[in-house]
Write a protein that holds these residues in place. Structure first.
Motif, short mmCIF file in Angstrom:
data_model
loop_
_atom_site.label_atom_id
_atom_site.label_comp_id
_atom_site.label_asym_id
_atom_site.label_seq_id
_atom_site.Cartn_x
_atom_site.Cartn_y
_atom_site.Cartn_z
N VAL A 191 -10.22 -12.52 2.61
CA VAL A 191 -11.28 -13.14 1.81
C VAL A 191 -10.98 -13.11 0.32
CG1 VAL A 191 -13.11 -12.82 3.52
CG2 VAL A 191 -12.65 -11.01 1.84
N GLY A 192 -9.89 -12.46 -0.06
CA GLY A 192 -9.54 -12.44 -1.47
C GLY A 192 -8.36 -11.53 -1.75
N ARG A 193 -7.81 -11.73 -2.95
CA ARG A 193 -6.69 -10.90 -3.42
C ARG A 193 -6.90 -10.59 -4.88
NH1 ARG A 193 -1.12 -11.26 -0.96
NH2 ARG A 193 -1.53 -12.05 1.11
N TRP A 194 -6.49 -9.41 -5.23
CA TRP A 194 -6.44 -9.02 -6.63
C TRP A 194 -4.95 -8.92 -6.95
CZ3 TRP A 194 -8.69 -3.84 -8.84
CH2 TRP A 194 -8.67 -3.89 -10.23
N PRO A 195 -4.38 -9.99 -7.51
CA PRO A 195 -2.93 -10.04 -7.73
C PRO A 195 -2.44 -8.91 -8.64
CG PRO A 195 -3.89 -12.21 -7.99
CD PRO A 195 -5.04 -11.23 -7.91
N GLY A 196 -1.39 -8.26 -8.21
CA GLY A 196 -0.74 -7.23 -9.01
C GLY A 196 -1.59 -6.02 -9.33
N ALA A 197 -2.64 -5.78 -8.57
CA ALA A 197 -3.58 -4.70 -8.88
C ALA A 197 -3.02 -3.31 -8.58
CB ALA A 197 -4.88 -4.89 -8.11
N LEU A 198 -2.03 -3.24 -7.71
CA LEU A 198 -1.51 -1.95 -7.28
C LEU A 198 -0.07 -1.79 -7.78
CD1 LEU A 198 -2.81 -2.20 -3.62
CD2 LEU A 198 -3.90 -1.04 -5.55
N ARG A 199 0.15 -0.79 -8.61
CA ARG A 199 1.49 -0.53 -9.13
C ARG A 199 2.10 0.61 -8.32
NH1 ARG A 199 2.05 -1.16 -15.08
NH2 ARG A 199 2.19 -3.27 -14.29
N VAL A 200 3.00 0.25 -7.44
CA VAL A 200 3.67 1.21 -6.58
C VAL A 200 4.74 1.96 -7.36
CG1 VAL A 200 5.03 1.45 -4.45
CG2 VAL A 200 3.19 -0.23 -4.57
N ALA A 201 5.41 1.24 -8.25
CA ALA A 201 6.45 1.81 -9.11
C ALA A 201 6.63 0.85 -10.29
CB ALA A 201 7.76 1.96 -8.33
N PRO A 202 7.24 1.31 -11.36
CA PRO A 202 7.47 0.38 -12.47
C PRO A 202 8.20 -0.87 -11.99
CG PRO A 202 8.01 2.63 -13.13
CD PRO A 202 7.75 2.65 -11.64
N GLY A 203 7.60 -2.03 -12.28
CA GLY A 203 8.18 -3.29 -11.85
C GLY A 203 7.86 -3.68 -10.42
N ASP A 204 7.08 -2.88 -9.71
CA ASP A 204 6.72 -3.17 -8.32
C ASP A 204 5.20 -3.19 -8.19
OD1 ASP A 204 6.55 -3.53 -5.60
OD2 ASP A 204 7.51 -1.62 -5.06
N ASP A 205 4.61 -4.29 -8.63
CA ASP A 205 3.17 -4.49 -8.52
C ASP A 205 2.87 -5.25 -7.24
OD1 ASP A 205 3.08 -3.26 -10.96
OD2 ASP A 205 2.50 -5.05 -12.09
N ARG A 206 1.83 -4.84 -6.54
CA ARG A 206 1.44 -5.47 -5.28
C ARG A 206 0.00 -5.95 -5.36
NH1 ARG A 206 4.71 -2.82 -1.21
NH2 ARG A 206 6.65 -2.32 -2.27
N ASP A 207 -0.30 -6.95 -4.54
CA ASP A 207 -1.67 -7.46 -4.44
C ASP A 207 -2.52 -6.49 -3.63
OD1 ASP A 207 -0.59 -9.65 -5.69
OD2 ASP A 207 -0.90 -11.03 -4.00
N ASP A 208 -3.78 -6.37 -4.00
CA ASP A 208 -4.78 -5.68 -3.19
C ASP A 208 -5.47 -6.80 -2.39
OD1 ASP A 208 -6.48 -3.85 -2.08
OD2 ASP A 208 -7.59 -3.46 -3.93
N ILE A 209 -5.34 -6.76 -1.07
CA ILE A 209 -5.85 -7.82 -0.20
C ILE A 209 -7.15 -7.37 0.44
CG2 ILE A 209 -5.35 -9.30 1.77
CD1 ILE A 209 -2.35 -8.50 1.30
N MET A 210 -8.21 -8.12 0.21
CA MET A 210 -9.50 -7.81 0.81
C MET A 210 -9.64 -8.60 2.11
SD MET A 210 -9.57 -7.15 -2.54
CE MET A 210 -9.68 -8.74 -3.28
N MET A 211 -10.07 -7.91 3.17
CA MET A 211 -10.20 -8.54 4.48
C MET A 211 -11.55 -8.18 5.09
SD MET A 211 -6.32 -8.30 5.93
CE MET A 211 -6.40 -9.91 6.72
N THR A 212 -12.02 -9.06 6.00
CA THR A 212 -13.31 -8.83 6.65
C THR A 212 -13.21 -9.21 8.13
OG1 THR A 212 -15.69 -9.22 6.49
CG2 THR A 212 -14.26 -11.12 6.14
N LEU A 213 -14.11 -8.64 8.90
CA LEU A 213 -14.22 -8.94 10.31
C LEU A 213 -15.71 -8.96 10.66
CD1 LEU A 213 -12.76 -9.20 13.12
CD2 LEU A 213 -13.11 -6.74 13.34
N THR A 214 -16.16 -10.08 11.21
CA THR A 214 -17.54 -10.18 11.68
C THR A 214 -17.58 -9.67 13.12
OG1 THR A 214 -17.92 -12.11 10.29
CG2 THR A 214 -19.48 -11.76 12.09
N LEU A 215 -18.53 -8.78 13.38
CA LEU A 215 -18.61 -8.15 14.71
C LEU A 215 -19.53 -8.92 15.64
CD1 LEU A 215 -18.84 -4.47 13.47
CD2 LEU A 215 -16.84 -5.67 14.33
#
Length: 186
Positions: A162-186
């Motif tokens: 349902v969305g991404r926060w681009p580059g929100a997670l810095r795993v290491a210098p120069g290695d930024d990752r997206d935070d991916i938001m997901m949902t599931l309807t039960l």
């Protein structure tokens, strides 16, 4: 069910009260968590350093999880194979009344020696049943780190991005990752 699945079909149990999380269980959970983090897993608690970590560093976070357990608010789901912890996750209900019908799935992990055996998928299937039938939840959400293929795993389990926060997670210098938001309807 294939023969491979039958041999490795995990038993899924849950803990919903702090007093049921024995010292041995806490130690197993923390040891699994340590191994997963140090292998590059995306389950690092916010108040812990980046890998490598040791079990003593994670123990306070595990204690907070255990103290928060409650049948209606927060449960640990554990997968075991032949009595050994194969994986675990935390399922919790949102507390604010506007979103109390929603749950959050955190710390989804499979112990390294049980990877590729369907442990994570079994945990996710069981989680939806517990969330809907036992906790009365209508929707689940989770956050996943890009770059590990986690979004594909969750999509196969029925989740929707349902969305991404681009580059929100810095795993290491120069290695930024997206935070991916997901949902599931039960």
């Amino acid at each position: 069910m294939t023969a491979h699945e039958a041999v490795h079909a995990p038993a899924i149990t849950q803990i919903s009260r702090a007093q049921d999380a024995t010292a041995a269980i806490r130690r197993e959970l923390t040891d699994c968590w340590t191994a997963v983090i140090n292998d590059g897993g995306a389950v690092v608690p916010m108040d812990c350093p980046l890998p490598p970590v040791t079990a003593p560093v994670l123990e306070p976070a595990m204690e907070r999880i255990v103290r928060g357990l409650s049948p209606q608010r927060s449960r640990l789901l554990l997968a075991t194979v032949d009595g050994a912890l194969a994986g675990w996750l935390l399922l919790r209900r949102e507390q604010h009344p506007l979103v109390a019908h929603c749950g959050v799935v955190n710390h989804v992990q499979t112990h390294l020696r049980f990877r590729g055996l369907g442990i994570g998928a079994a945990l996710m299937r069981h989680t939806t049943v517990v969330a809907r039938e036992e906790m009365g939840l209508e929707r689940l959400q989770l956050s996943a780190r890009s770059g590990l293929g986690l979004e594909d795993f969750y999509r196969k389990a029925g989740w929707t991005e349902v969305g991404r926060w681009p580059g929100a997670l810095r795993v290491a210098p120069g290695d930024d990752r997206d935070d991916i938001m997901m949902t599931l309807t039960l």
